[in-house]
Design a protein around this motif. Structure first.
Motif, PDB file in Angstrom:
ATOM      1  N   LEU A  84      43.094  23.607  18.992  1.00  0.00           N
ATOM      2  CA  LEU A  84      44.007  24.609  19.141  1.00  0.00           C
ATOM      3  C   LEU A  84      45.360  23.949  18.622  1.00  0.00           C
ATOM      4  CD1 LEU A  84      43.624  26.222  22.707  1.00  0.00           C
ATOM      5  CD2 LEU A  84      43.683  27.321  20.531  1.00  0.00           C
ATOM      6  N   GLY A  85      45.474  22.561  18.957  1.00  0.00           N
ATOM      7  CA  GLY A  85      46.578  21.936  18.357  1.00  0.00           C
ATOM      8  C   GLY A  85      46.603  21.754  17.008  1.00  0.00           C
ATOM      9  N   ILE A  86      45.372  21.377  16.297  1.00  0.00           N
ATOM     10  CA  ILE A  86      45.264  21.343  14.842  1.00  0.00           C
ATOM     11  C   ILE A  86      45.491  22.569  14.174  1.00  0.00           C
ATOM     12  CG2 ILE A  86      43.973  20.763  13.167  1.00  0.00           C
ATOM     13  CD1 ILE A  86      42.348  18.920  14.920  1.00  0.00           C
ATOM     14  N   LEU A  87      45.068  23.536  14.432  1.00  0.00           N
ATOM     15  CA  LEU A  87      45.093  24.656  13.789  1.00  0.00           C
ATOM     16  C   LEU A  87      46.501  25.731  14.017  1.00  0.00           C
ATOM     17  CD1 LEU A  87      41.557  25.954  14.367  1.00  0.00           C
ATOM     18  CD2 LEU A  87      42.556  25.021  12.301  1.00  0.00           C
ATOM     19  N   ARG A  88      47.314  25.244  15.241  1.00  0.00           N
ATOM     20  CA  ARG A  88      48.336  26.031  15.624  1.00  0.00           C
ATOM     21  C   ARG A  88      48.251  27.273  15.680  1.00  0.00           C
ATOM     22  NH1 ARG A  88      53.441  22.963  12.390  1.00  0.00           N
ATOM     23  NH2 ARG A  88      52.929  20.864  13.269  1.00  0.00           N
ATOM     24  N   ILE A  89      47.052  27.646  16.488  1.00  0.00           N
ATOM     25  CA  ILE A  89      46.730  29.097  16.842  1.00  0.00           C
ATOM     26  C   ILE A  89      46.716  29.249  18.237  1.00  0.00           C
ATOM     27  CG2 ILE A  89      45.766  29.664  14.496  1.00  0.00           C
ATOM     28  CD1 ILE A  89      42.906  29.193  15.980  1.00  0.00           C
ATOM     29  N   THR A  90      46.596  30.491  18.730  1.00  0.00           N
ATOM     30  CA  THR A  90      46.573  30.939  20.314  1.00  0.00           C
ATOM     31  C   THR A  90      45.253  30.639  20.587  1.00  0.00           C
ATOM     32  OG1 THR A  90      46.078  33.301  19.573  1.00  0.00           O
ATOM     33  CG2 THR A  90      48.462  32.581  19.822  1.00  0.00           C
ATOM     34  N   LYS A  91      45.026  30.544  21.728  1.00  0.00           N
ATOM     35  CA  LYS A  91      43.836  30.553  22.679  1.00  0.00           C
ATOM     36  C   LYS A  91      42.803  31.833  22.111  1.00  0.00           C
ATOM     37  CE  LYS A  91      42.069  28.624  26.752  1.00  0.00           C
ATOM     38  NZ  LYS A  91      42.464  28.154  28.203  1.00  0.00           N
ATOM     39  N   GLN A  92      43.416  32.837  22.342  1.00  0.00           N
ATOM     40  CA  GLN A  92      42.827  34.278  22.014  1.00  0.00           C
ATOM     41  C   GLN A  92      42.412  34.214  20.792  1.00  0.00           C
ATOM     42  OE1 GLN A  92      45.561  37.559  22.654  1.00  0.00           O
ATOM     43  NE2 GLN A  92      43.842  39.049  22.525  1.00  0.00           N
ATOM     44  N   SER A  93      43.227  33.868  19.573  1.00  0.00           N
ATOM     45  CA  SER A  93      42.571  33.779  18.139  1.00  0.00           C
ATOM     46  C   SER A  93      41.527  33.271  18.029  1.00  0.00           C
ATOM     47  CB  SER A  93      43.604  33.514  17.466  1.00  0.00           C
ATOM     48  OG  SER A  93      44.868  34.320  17.327  1.00  0.00           O
ATOM     49  N   LEU A  94      41.379  31.925  18.462  1.00  0.00           N
ATOM     50  CA  LEU A  94      40.552  30.877  18.533  1.00  0.00           C
ATOM     51  C   LEU A  94      39.316  31.375  19.217  1.00  0.00           C
ATOM     52  CD1 LEU A  94      39.228  28.253  17.669  1.00  0.00           C
ATOM     53  CD2 LEU A  94      40.248  27.097  19.672  1.00  0.00           C
ATOM     54  N   GLY A  95      39.541  31.870  20.368  1.00  0.00           N
ATOM     55  CA  GLY A  95      38.367  32.554  21.388  1.00  0.00           C
ATOM     56  C   GLY A  95      37.626  33.480  20.454  1.00  0.00           C
ATOM     57  N   ARG A  96      38.184  34.404  19.735  1.00  0.00           N
ATOM     58  CA  ARG A  96      37.605  35.547  19.006  1.00  0.00           C
ATOM     59  C   ARG A  96      36.814  34.781  17.912  1.00  0.00           C
ATOM     60  NH1 ARG A  96      38.429  37.612  14.027  1.00  0.00           N
ATOM     61  NH2 ARG A  96      40.444  36.504  14.145  1.00  0.00           N
ATOM     62  N   VAL A  97      37.469  33.944  17.262  1.00  0.00           N
ATOM     63  CA  VAL A  97      36.685  33.447  15.954  1.00  0.00           C
ATOM     64  C   VAL A  97      35.401  32.571  16.322  1.00  0.00           C
ATOM     65  CG1 VAL A  97      36.735  31.481  14.059  1.00  0.00           C
ATOM     66  CG2 VAL A  97      38.648  33.424  14.591  1.00  0.00           C
ATOM     67  N   LEU A  98      35.750  31.894  17.495  1.00  0.00           N
ATOM     68  CA  LEU A  98      34.731  30.708  17.888  1.00  0.00           C
ATOM     69  C   LEU A  98      33.544  31.468  18.583  1.00  0.00           C
ATOM     70  CD1 LEU A  98      34.369  27.762  18.574  1.00  0.00           C
ATOM     71  CD2 LEU A  98      35.632  27.953  20.393  1.00  0.00           C
ATOM     72  N   LYS A  99      33.810  32.684  19.323  1.00  0.00           N
ATOM     73  CA  LYS A  99      32.422  33.481  19.861  1.00  0.00           C
ATOM     74  C   LYS A  99      31.824  33.924  18.563  1.00  0.00           C
ATOM     75  CE  LYS A  99      31.406  37.700  22.423  1.00  0.00           C
ATOM     76  NZ  LYS A  99      30.194  37.693  21.776  1.00  0.00           N
ATOM     77  N   GLN A 100      32.393  34.441  17.482  1.00  0.00           N
ATOM     78  CA  GLN A 100      31.585  34.693  16.292  1.00  0.00           C
ATOM     79  C   GLN A 100      30.723  33.269  15.960  1.00  0.00           C
ATOM     80  OE1 GLN A 100      34.732  36.424  14.259  1.00  0.00           O
ATOM     81  NE2 GLN A 100      34.179  38.581  14.471  1.00  0.00           N
ATOM     82  N   LEU A 101      31.460  32.286  15.819  1.00  0.00           N
ATOM     83  CA  LEU A 101      30.604  31.164  15.090  1.00  0.00           C
ATOM     84  C   LEU A 101      29.707  30.787  16.154  1.00  0.00           C
ATOM     85  CD1 LEU A 101      33.682  29.375  13.874  1.00  0.00           C
ATOM     86  CD2 LEU A 101      31.868  30.146  12.429  1.00  0.00           C
ATOM     87  N   VAL A 102      29.573  30.688  17.436  1.00  0.00           N
ATOM     88  CA  VAL A 102      28.441  30.620  18.164  1.00  0.00           C
ATOM     89  C   VAL A 102      27.434  31.469  18.427  1.00  0.00           C
ATOM     90  CG1 VAL A 102      28.363  30.193  20.705  1.00  0.00           C
ATOM     91  CG2 VAL A 102      30.253  29.292  19.979  1.00  0.00           C
ATOM     92  N   THR A 123      29.105  21.283  15.441  1.00  0.00           N
ATOM     93  CA  THR A 123      28.248  22.138  14.618  1.00  0.00           C
ATOM     94  C   THR A 123      26.794  22.164  14.676  1.00  0.00           C
ATOM     95  OG1 THR A 123      28.376  20.516  12.614  1.00  0.00           O
ATOM     96  CG2 THR A 123      29.933  22.173  12.683  1.00  0.00           C
ATOM     97  N   THR A 124      25.990  23.205  14.721  1.00  0.00           N
ATOM     98  CA  THR A 124      24.679  23.091  14.707  1.00  0.00           C
ATOM     99  C   THR A 124      24.315  22.742  13.393  1.00  0.00           C
ATOM    100  OG1 THR A 124      24.357  25.646  13.851  1.00  0.00           O
ATOM    101  CG2 THR A 124      24.637  24.966  16.205  1.00  0.00           C
ATOM    102  N   GLU A 125      22.890  22.670  13.248  1.00  0.00           N
ATOM    103  CA  GLU A 125      22.367  22.202  11.981  1.00  0.00           C
ATOM    104  C   GLU A 125      22.801  23.212  10.793  1.00  0.00           C
ATOM    105  OE1 GLU A 125      18.031  21.803   9.807  1.00  0.00           O
ATOM    106  OE2 GLU A 125      18.196  21.061  12.103  1.00  0.00           O
ATOM    107  N   ARG A 126      22.667  24.530  11.178  1.00  0.00           N
ATOM    108  CA  ARG A 126      22.989  25.546  10.407  1.00  0.00           C
ATOM    109  C   ARG A 126      24.270  25.409   9.883  1.00  0.00           C
ATOM    110  NH1 ARG A 126      23.398  31.957  11.339  1.00  0.00           N
ATOM    111  NH2 ARG A 126      23.223  32.693   9.425  1.00  0.00           N
ATOM    112  N   GLY A 127      25.401  25.336  10.788  1.00  0.00           N
ATOM    113  CA  GLY A 127      26.805  24.972  10.711  1.00  0.00           C
ATOM    114  C   GLY A 127      26.913  23.992   9.969  1.00  0.00           C
ATOM    115  N   GLN A 128      26.286  22.866  10.089  1.00  0.00           N
ATOM    116  CA  GLN A 128      26.450  21.624   9.167  1.00  0.00           C
ATOM    117  C   GLN A 128      26.097  21.882   7.692  1.00  0.00           C
ATOM    118  OE1 GLN A 128      23.899  18.738  10.958  1.00  0.00           O
ATOM    119  NE2 GLN A 128      25.474  17.918  12.341  1.00  0.00           N
ATOM    120  N   VAL A 129      25.047  22.675   7.371  1.00  0.00           N
ATOM    121  CA  VAL A 129      24.868  23.103   6.022  1.00  0.00           C
ATOM    122  C   VAL A 129      25.934  24.042   5.477  1.00  0.00           C
ATOM    123  CG1 VAL A 129      23.047  24.361   4.757  1.00  0.00           C
ATOM    124  CG2 VAL A 129      22.156  23.012   6.358  1.00  0.00           C
ATOM    125  N   LEU A 130      26.349  24.895   6.276  1.00  0.00           N
ATOM    126  CA  LEU A 130      27.470  25.790   5.904  1.00  0.00           C
ATOM    127  C   LEU A 130      28.585  24.930   5.603  1.00  0.00           C
ATOM    128  CD1 LEU A 130      28.494  28.535   5.137  1.00  0.00           C
ATOM    129  CD2 LEU A 130      29.056  29.129   7.460  1.00  0.00           C
TER     130      LEU A 130
END
Length: 185
Positions: A84-102, A123-130
């Motif tokens: 959150l600190g690196i991206l400077r976004i809200t927890k809510q914004s990260l939560g939505r994106v992170l849920k989709q990535l998970v 990252t998962t193996e699939r995430g590392q490849v992407l």
């Protein structure tokens, strides 16, 4: 989409910006605003992110997904609060994106070894490849850009980009870049 109309040509030479006076002073320095640099940064960013955008669209992901994936891949085990600190976004914004990535099996969350409430991201193996595919696209673009420049130009480009970053954030960013580089190599 809006049409973009370009002037017939860019000026052959930009008026140099005075480094001793801030742009926007009442003595005419407003004319020294480097609009060509501003526009070049906009277009460079557009194209730098455009290559990955095409790949991300296949997953129904956008640039927010790319940023999260990039920093999780470069910093395995990063805590959500640090991201959150690196991206400077809200927890809510990260939560939505992170849920989709998970849900897409790109990123996984693990409990902290000493605190079960802590969420560590990997990252998962699939995430590392992407992540590698997206980074490779951007690496190729940067390599093409640096090819025509004199030797050592990459050092100047790094210095320039660092100077664009807010001064109070520079040391943290340099530390983050160095630590993530050391983790990968």
């Amino acid at each position: 989409m809006t049409d973009i109309n370009f002037k017939a040509s860019l000026p052959a030479e930009s008026k140099p910006v005075s480094h001793s006076e801030p742009a926007g002073d009442n003595d005419g320095a407003a004319n020294a605003v480097p609009y060509d640099l501003i526009e070049l940064l906009f277009f460079a960013y557009r194209d730098f992110t455009g290559d990955p955008d095409d790949v991300l669209a296949e997953y129904d992901f956008g640039r927010a997904h790319h940023r999260v994936l990039h920093f999780v891949e470069r910093n395995p085990g990063i805590m959500v609060t640090d991201l959150l600190g690196i991206l400077r976004i809200t927890k809510q914004s990260l939560g939505r994106v992170l849920k989709q990535l998970v849900d897409a099996d790109i990123i996984e969350q693990r409990e902290g070894p000493h605190d079960r409430r802590q969420r560590l991201l990997y990252t998962t193996e699939r995430g590392q490849v992407l992540a590698d595919d997206l980074a490779r696209l951007q690496q190729k673009r940067l390599e093409r850009a640096l090819i025509g420049l004199p030797d050592g130009a990459d050092v100047i480009v790094r210095q320039f980009l660092l100077q664009v970053i807010d001064p109070e954030a520079r040391n943290d960013i340099v530390g983050l870049i160095r630590s993530s580089y050391e983790l990968k190599d």
